[in-house]
Scaffold this motif. Sequence first.
Motif, PDB file in Angstrom:
ATOM      1  N   TRP A 275      37.866 -18.772  -3.792  1.00  9.30           N
ATOM      2  CA  TRP A 275      39.168 -19.397  -3.983  1.00  9.30           C
ATOM      3  C   TRP A 275      39.229 -20.248  -5.249  1.00  9.30           C
ATOM      4  O   TRP A 275      40.269 -20.316  -5.898  1.00  9.30           O
ATOM      5  N   LYS A 276      38.133 -20.912  -5.581  1.00  5.32           N
ATOM      6  CA  LYS A 276      38.140 -21.791  -6.748  1.00  5.32           C
ATOM      7  C   LYS A 276      38.423 -21.014  -8.036  1.00  5.32           C
ATOM      8  O   LYS A 276      39.019 -21.550  -8.972  1.00  5.32           O
ATOM      9  N   ALA A 277      38.003 -19.760  -8.070  1.00  8.39           N
ATOM     10  CA  ALA A 277      38.289 -18.929  -9.246  1.00  8.39           C
ATOM     11  C   ALA A 277      39.789 -18.689  -9.372  1.00  8.39           C
ATOM     12  O   ALA A 277      40.331 -18.622 -10.483  1.00  8.39           O
ATOM     13  N   GLY A 278      40.484 -18.577  -8.226  1.00  6.80           N
ATOM     14  CA  GLY A 278      41.934 -18.413  -8.259  1.00  6.80           C
ATOM     15  C   GLY A 278      42.620 -19.641  -8.835  1.00  6.80           C
ATOM     16  O   GLY A 278      43.530 -19.536  -9.663  1.00  6.80           O
ATOM     17  N   PHE A 279      42.169 -20.831  -8.422  1.00  6.72           N
ATOM     18  CA  PHE A 279      42.741 -22.061  -8.973  1.00  6.72           C
ATOM     19  C   PHE A 279      42.413 -22.202 -10.460  1.00  6.72           C
ATOM     20  O   PHE A 279      43.218 -22.713 -11.243  1.00  6.72           O
TER      21      PHE A 279
ATOM     22  N   ILE B 124      46.440 -11.288 -10.450  1.00  8.26           N
ATOM     23  CA  ILE B 124      45.275 -11.867 -11.125  1.00  8.26           C
ATOM     24  C   ILE B 124      44.568 -12.893 -10.245  1.00  8.26           C
ATOM     25  O   ILE B 124      43.346 -12.854 -10.075  1.00  8.26           O
ATOM     26  N   ALA B 125      45.335 -13.838  -9.677  1.00 10.80           N
ATOM     27  CA  ALA B 125      44.708 -14.866  -8.847  1.00 10.80           C
ATOM     28  C   ALA B 125      44.106 -14.258  -7.582  1.00 10.80           C
ATOM     29  O   ALA B 125      43.017 -14.662  -7.144  1.00 10.80           O
ATOM     30  N   GLY B 126      44.814 -13.279  -6.991  1.00  7.73           N
ATOM     31  CA  GLY B 126      44.287 -12.628  -5.799  1.00  7.73           C
ATOM     32  C   GLY B 126      42.998 -11.880  -6.073  1.00  7.73           C
ATOM     33  O   GLY B 126      42.040 -11.937  -5.294  1.00  7.73           O
TER      34      GLY B 126
END
Length: 463
Positions: free
Chosen positions: A182-186, A172-174
């Motif tokens: 990257w901010k969407a992953g956090f 999901i984070a990837g």
Amino acid sequence: MSNLKSGTLLGHPKGLFLLFGTELWERFSYYAMRAILVLYLTDKTINGGLGWSTQDALNLYGIYTGLVYITPLIGGWIADNFLGQRRSIIIGGILMALGQFTLALPNSMVDPHSVTAFYLGLGLLIIGNGMFKPNISTMVGDLYQEGDNRRDGAFTIFYMGINLGSLLAGIIAGTASAAYGWKAGFLTAGIGMLISLVTQMVFAERLLGDIGKVPAAKRAAAMNKSGKQEPLTKQERDRLKVIMIMGLFVVIFWAGFEQAGGLMNIFSQQYTDRMIGSFEVPAAWFQSLNPFFVITLAPIIASIWVKMGPKEPSSPIKFAMGLFFLAAGFLCMIGAVMQQGGDITVKTSMMWLVGAYFFHTLGELCLSPIGLSMVTKLAPLRLASLMMGAWFGFNAIANYVAGIVGAQVGEAGPMAIFSGIAIAATIAGVLLLLCSNQLIRWMHGAEGKVVEDDVAEAQPVEA
């Protein structure tokens, strides 16, 4: 301290599955962030990375993961003496959610405030993890009375939640990071932590009752007729010795196991034939083998422990089995190196890696959840969470040792590293088998087992 009012599910208290869900989403949050941390730090593109060098990023990563395993010592002590486990995990969860959302704030490589916010986010995650990690595991143990043979199986089920969270996190984070930066992953990591918090806060009262509410030190004092904190008894000191000794074997196991993210990862990237027809399997996919095997094998292993009943092996025997499985996994890696025949241009079969991860996972299931269970059996009530924190401290040492061992590959070569770990694990397993009877004596019946020639001594201690 067992809570029976909520009933059972699959032979275990329903509270176990609440803690399973709480830990699943907390681990999702942790591994989602960890999966993209170094990539975010080193990215120099418009995706919003900080543009650090690889060396600086890896150095920070090592410091961060080390602190994550050390702070549970402090968090466990605070819970035991002041807050109780329930309040501690809520505070820890809030801090971790704030940390993830702080990391998700917009930034720029040239904005100094971005780095400040980044360090603030990491700090919140480290402190929050210290409050959360030892206490959620301790509460699993509190669901069962001393001598309940369901406890090891319960921790194996609980461990499955950890790995399900890990498996979901990378996917999901990837995917979110690749699509939206990257901010969407956090951000996804922060949302996962919120789900963990809400799950715990909504269902805890009904499914856990009073478990984790009162600090362990206060509960221990209430059970003591004098109302004062007494010195540790001989039985308690013996049990603490078992935890410390078993912790040394844990360091050996994890120092080998953690090569998965380093040396074995490099081997899969550079020396493994990853082609299936015209499709090349990404090297990173092999990192998902371990959580996949945990999820599929954990219910089987848990049911085996329960079905064995009184014949279930003791914790030292299970640990020895874990070390032997680790050695078997590295025998697979030795086979991979031998297939090269000294020619580093030769690509080896990916089945060697699959076999290695399979055996390593079997070893992990014989050791890691069993270790968590063992600490809850042996630690004195007033030190329960503190000792769980100390147990995670052994993991911190192992991660450090793993880095030192893996870094020698340039001088020693993969064959020497893989064979050295296999030999060390085998010797450690044999030593543990030889020590097992004495360790069982020092447990004083905590697992319902007493060495035959020690029956007379053990019975008065339990009286």
